[in-house]
Design an enzyme around this catalytic site. Sequence first.
Site, PDB file in Angstrom:
ATOM      1  N   HIS A   1     -16.650 -35.408 -10.993  1.00 47.17           N
ATOM      2  CA  HIS A   1     -16.234 -36.433 -10.024  1.00 47.17           C
ATOM      3  C   HIS A   1     -15.135 -37.273 -10.682  1.00 47.17           C
ATOM      4  O   HIS A   1     -15.287 -38.482 -10.882  1.00 47.17           O
ATOM      5  CB  HIS A   1     -17.423 -37.294  -9.587  1.00 47.17           C
ATOM      6  CG  HIS A   1     -18.344 -36.556  -8.661  1.00 47.17           C
ATOM      7  ND1 HIS A   1     -18.124 -36.459  -7.308  1.00 47.17           N
ATOM      8  CD2 HIS A   1     -19.457 -35.839  -8.902  1.00 47.17           C
ATOM      9  CE1 HIS A   1     -19.072 -35.733  -6.751  1.00 47.17           C
ATOM     10  NE2 HIS A   1     -19.903 -35.336  -7.701  1.00 47.17           N
TER      11      HIS A   1
ATOM     12  N   HIS B   1     -20.170 -29.075 -11.494  1.00 44.80           N
ATOM     13  CA  HIS B   1     -19.652 -28.227 -10.395  1.00 44.80           C
ATOM     14  C   HIS B   1     -18.144 -28.050 -10.430  1.00 44.80           C
ATOM     15  O   HIS B   1     -17.405 -28.635  -9.671  1.00 44.80           O
ATOM     16  CB  HIS B   1     -20.164 -28.657  -9.012  1.00 44.80           C
ATOM     17  CG  HIS B   1     -20.135 -30.133  -8.694  1.00 44.80           C
ATOM     18  ND1 HIS B   1     -18.993 -30.892  -8.765  1.00 44.80           N
ATOM     19  CD2 HIS B   1     -21.116 -30.973  -8.287  1.00 44.80           C
ATOM     20  CE1 HIS B   1     -19.266 -32.133  -8.405  1.00 44.80           C
ATOM     21  NE2 HIS B   1     -20.552 -32.206  -8.122  1.00 44.80           N
TER      22      HIS B   1
ATOM     23  N   ALA C   1     -14.786 -31.758  -6.586  1.00 44.55           N
ATOM     24  CA  ALA C   1     -14.679 -33.168  -6.995  1.00 44.55           C
ATOM     25  C   ALA C   1     -13.902 -33.366  -8.296  1.00 44.55           C
ATOM     26  O   ALA C   1     -14.282 -34.167  -9.153  1.00 44.55           O
ATOM     27  CB  ALA C   1     -16.054 -33.829  -7.072  1.00 44.55           C
TER      28      ALA C   1
ATOM     29  N   GLY D   1     -21.682 -19.391  -1.823  1.00 42.82           N
ATOM     30  CA  GLY D   1     -20.820 -18.735  -0.848  1.00 42.82           C
ATOM     31  C   GLY D   1     -20.096 -19.723   0.052  1.00 42.82           C
ATOM     32  O   GLY D   1     -19.303 -19.313   0.897  1.00 42.82           O
TER      33      GLY D   1
ATOM     34  N   ASP E   1     -27.279 -27.449  -6.986  1.00 48.46           N
ATOM     35  CA  ASP E   1     -26.843 -28.751  -6.445  1.00 48.46           C
ATOM     36  C   ASP E   1     -27.511 -28.968  -5.082  1.00 48.46           C
ATOM     37  O   ASP E   1     -26.914 -29.544  -4.172  1.00 48.46           O
ATOM     38  CB  ASP E   1     -25.321 -28.807  -6.322  1.00 48.46           C
ATOM     39  CG  ASP E   1     -24.794 -30.238  -6.272  1.00 48.46           C
ATOM     40  OD1 ASP E   1     -25.576 -31.170  -6.544  1.00 48.46           O
ATOM     41  OD2 ASP E   1     -23.611 -30.430  -5.939  1.00 48.46           O
TER      42      ASP E   1
HETATM   43 ZN   LIG Z   1     -21.463 -33.880  -7.395  1.00 52.50          ZN
END
Ligand SMILES: [Zn+2]
Length: 399
Positions: free
Chosen positions: A201, A222, A226, A260, A284
């Site tokens: 982020h 991830h 972000a 996906g 997540d």
């Molecule tokens: Zn996050």
Amino acid sequence: MELGMCGAASQCPPLSHREDLWVRGGRILDPEKLFFEERRVADEQRDCGGRILAPGFIDVQINGGFGIDFSQATEDVGAGVALVARRILSHGVTSFCPTLVTSPPEVYHKVLPQIPVKSGGPHGAGVLGVHLEGPFISREKRGAHPEAHLCSFEANAFQDVLATYGPLDNVRIVTLAPELGRSHEVIQALTAHGICVSLGHSVADLRAAEEAVRSGATFITHLFNAMLPFHHRDPGIVGLLTSDQLPPGRCIFYGMIADGMHTNPAALRIAHRAHPQGLVLVTDAVPALGLGNGRHTLGQQEVEVDGLTAYIAGTKTLCGSIAPMDVCVRHFLQATGCSVESALEAASLHPAQLLGLEKRKGTLDFGADADFVVLDDSLHVQATYISGELVWQAEEARQ
Ligand SMILES: [Zn+2]
């Protein structure tokens, strides 16, 4: 207890290079030693029917599921965590890091003491410690995190962090944005406390990201989501995957949501081909995980679940990932064309290495915790074991 598993498949050699697995006292045993020392192997033998044996999956980023939101400051957070811990067994997850999104300090103070580190068993997957995602993140890249509760590091840096979160005893991972002033002090202090620092982020450029890694950061939250998109003159955090400015011998790990929806298969392939050893599959997952199709009320909002997507009801706005870990493993395998072994390691060995647990978890080596899953050829979970004990079994495997 003793358990012998015979005929385990050899589709993924380094994971199950042995034909069988011997367990006692919750640990994987060296059968040769066992044979010579005891002249006896196991009381119980099970034929796995040529299925795949893999270490139990580890999910280091899961926000809730089955209607439970870990970031809700209720009186009984423990019961919610226990419910999710039990339900994810069917997806092959044997340990996890409950994840809290950006929240006001009173939420951390109330929730964190209620989520102690806990061993897994028939009651559910083990809790390895909490993943705190925010509030020290970028305003521009906050995604679904509530803007009102975002923070920066002030004059007292680490003391401010402690004031926000409270005691860090149950904390395993902190996601922060390294471009925030004084982040290096904080990264060093968190790392010194044995907490894994993850970058995410964030609008950090590659230089700031590299500096954060030199300060102790080891994970990327991830990847692609972000953060600044890859640019060839400044690849940003994504550039860490191929950086030559990291401390020698340091492996950077990165989380990927392989549902996906959140990452295009081509992007998954780029990351995997650039740095396969660092790829960590994460779900997540949000509270809508496992609720089934239809409309559900979650906190203040209504969500509509349709297959593997969760929308804010009445809109086409995605509200988080709801693909369980085994679905992510299968999608990742299919999207990247990697080996079965690589797909399984991304959900087991790599997260264990990230957390420094690779001697005990994410492996079927002798001496490790006997947390493992039995899968069919298409990687559907047939049975889940924790410390050698059967904790979940598919309907068809029972017959
Ligand atoms: Zn996050």
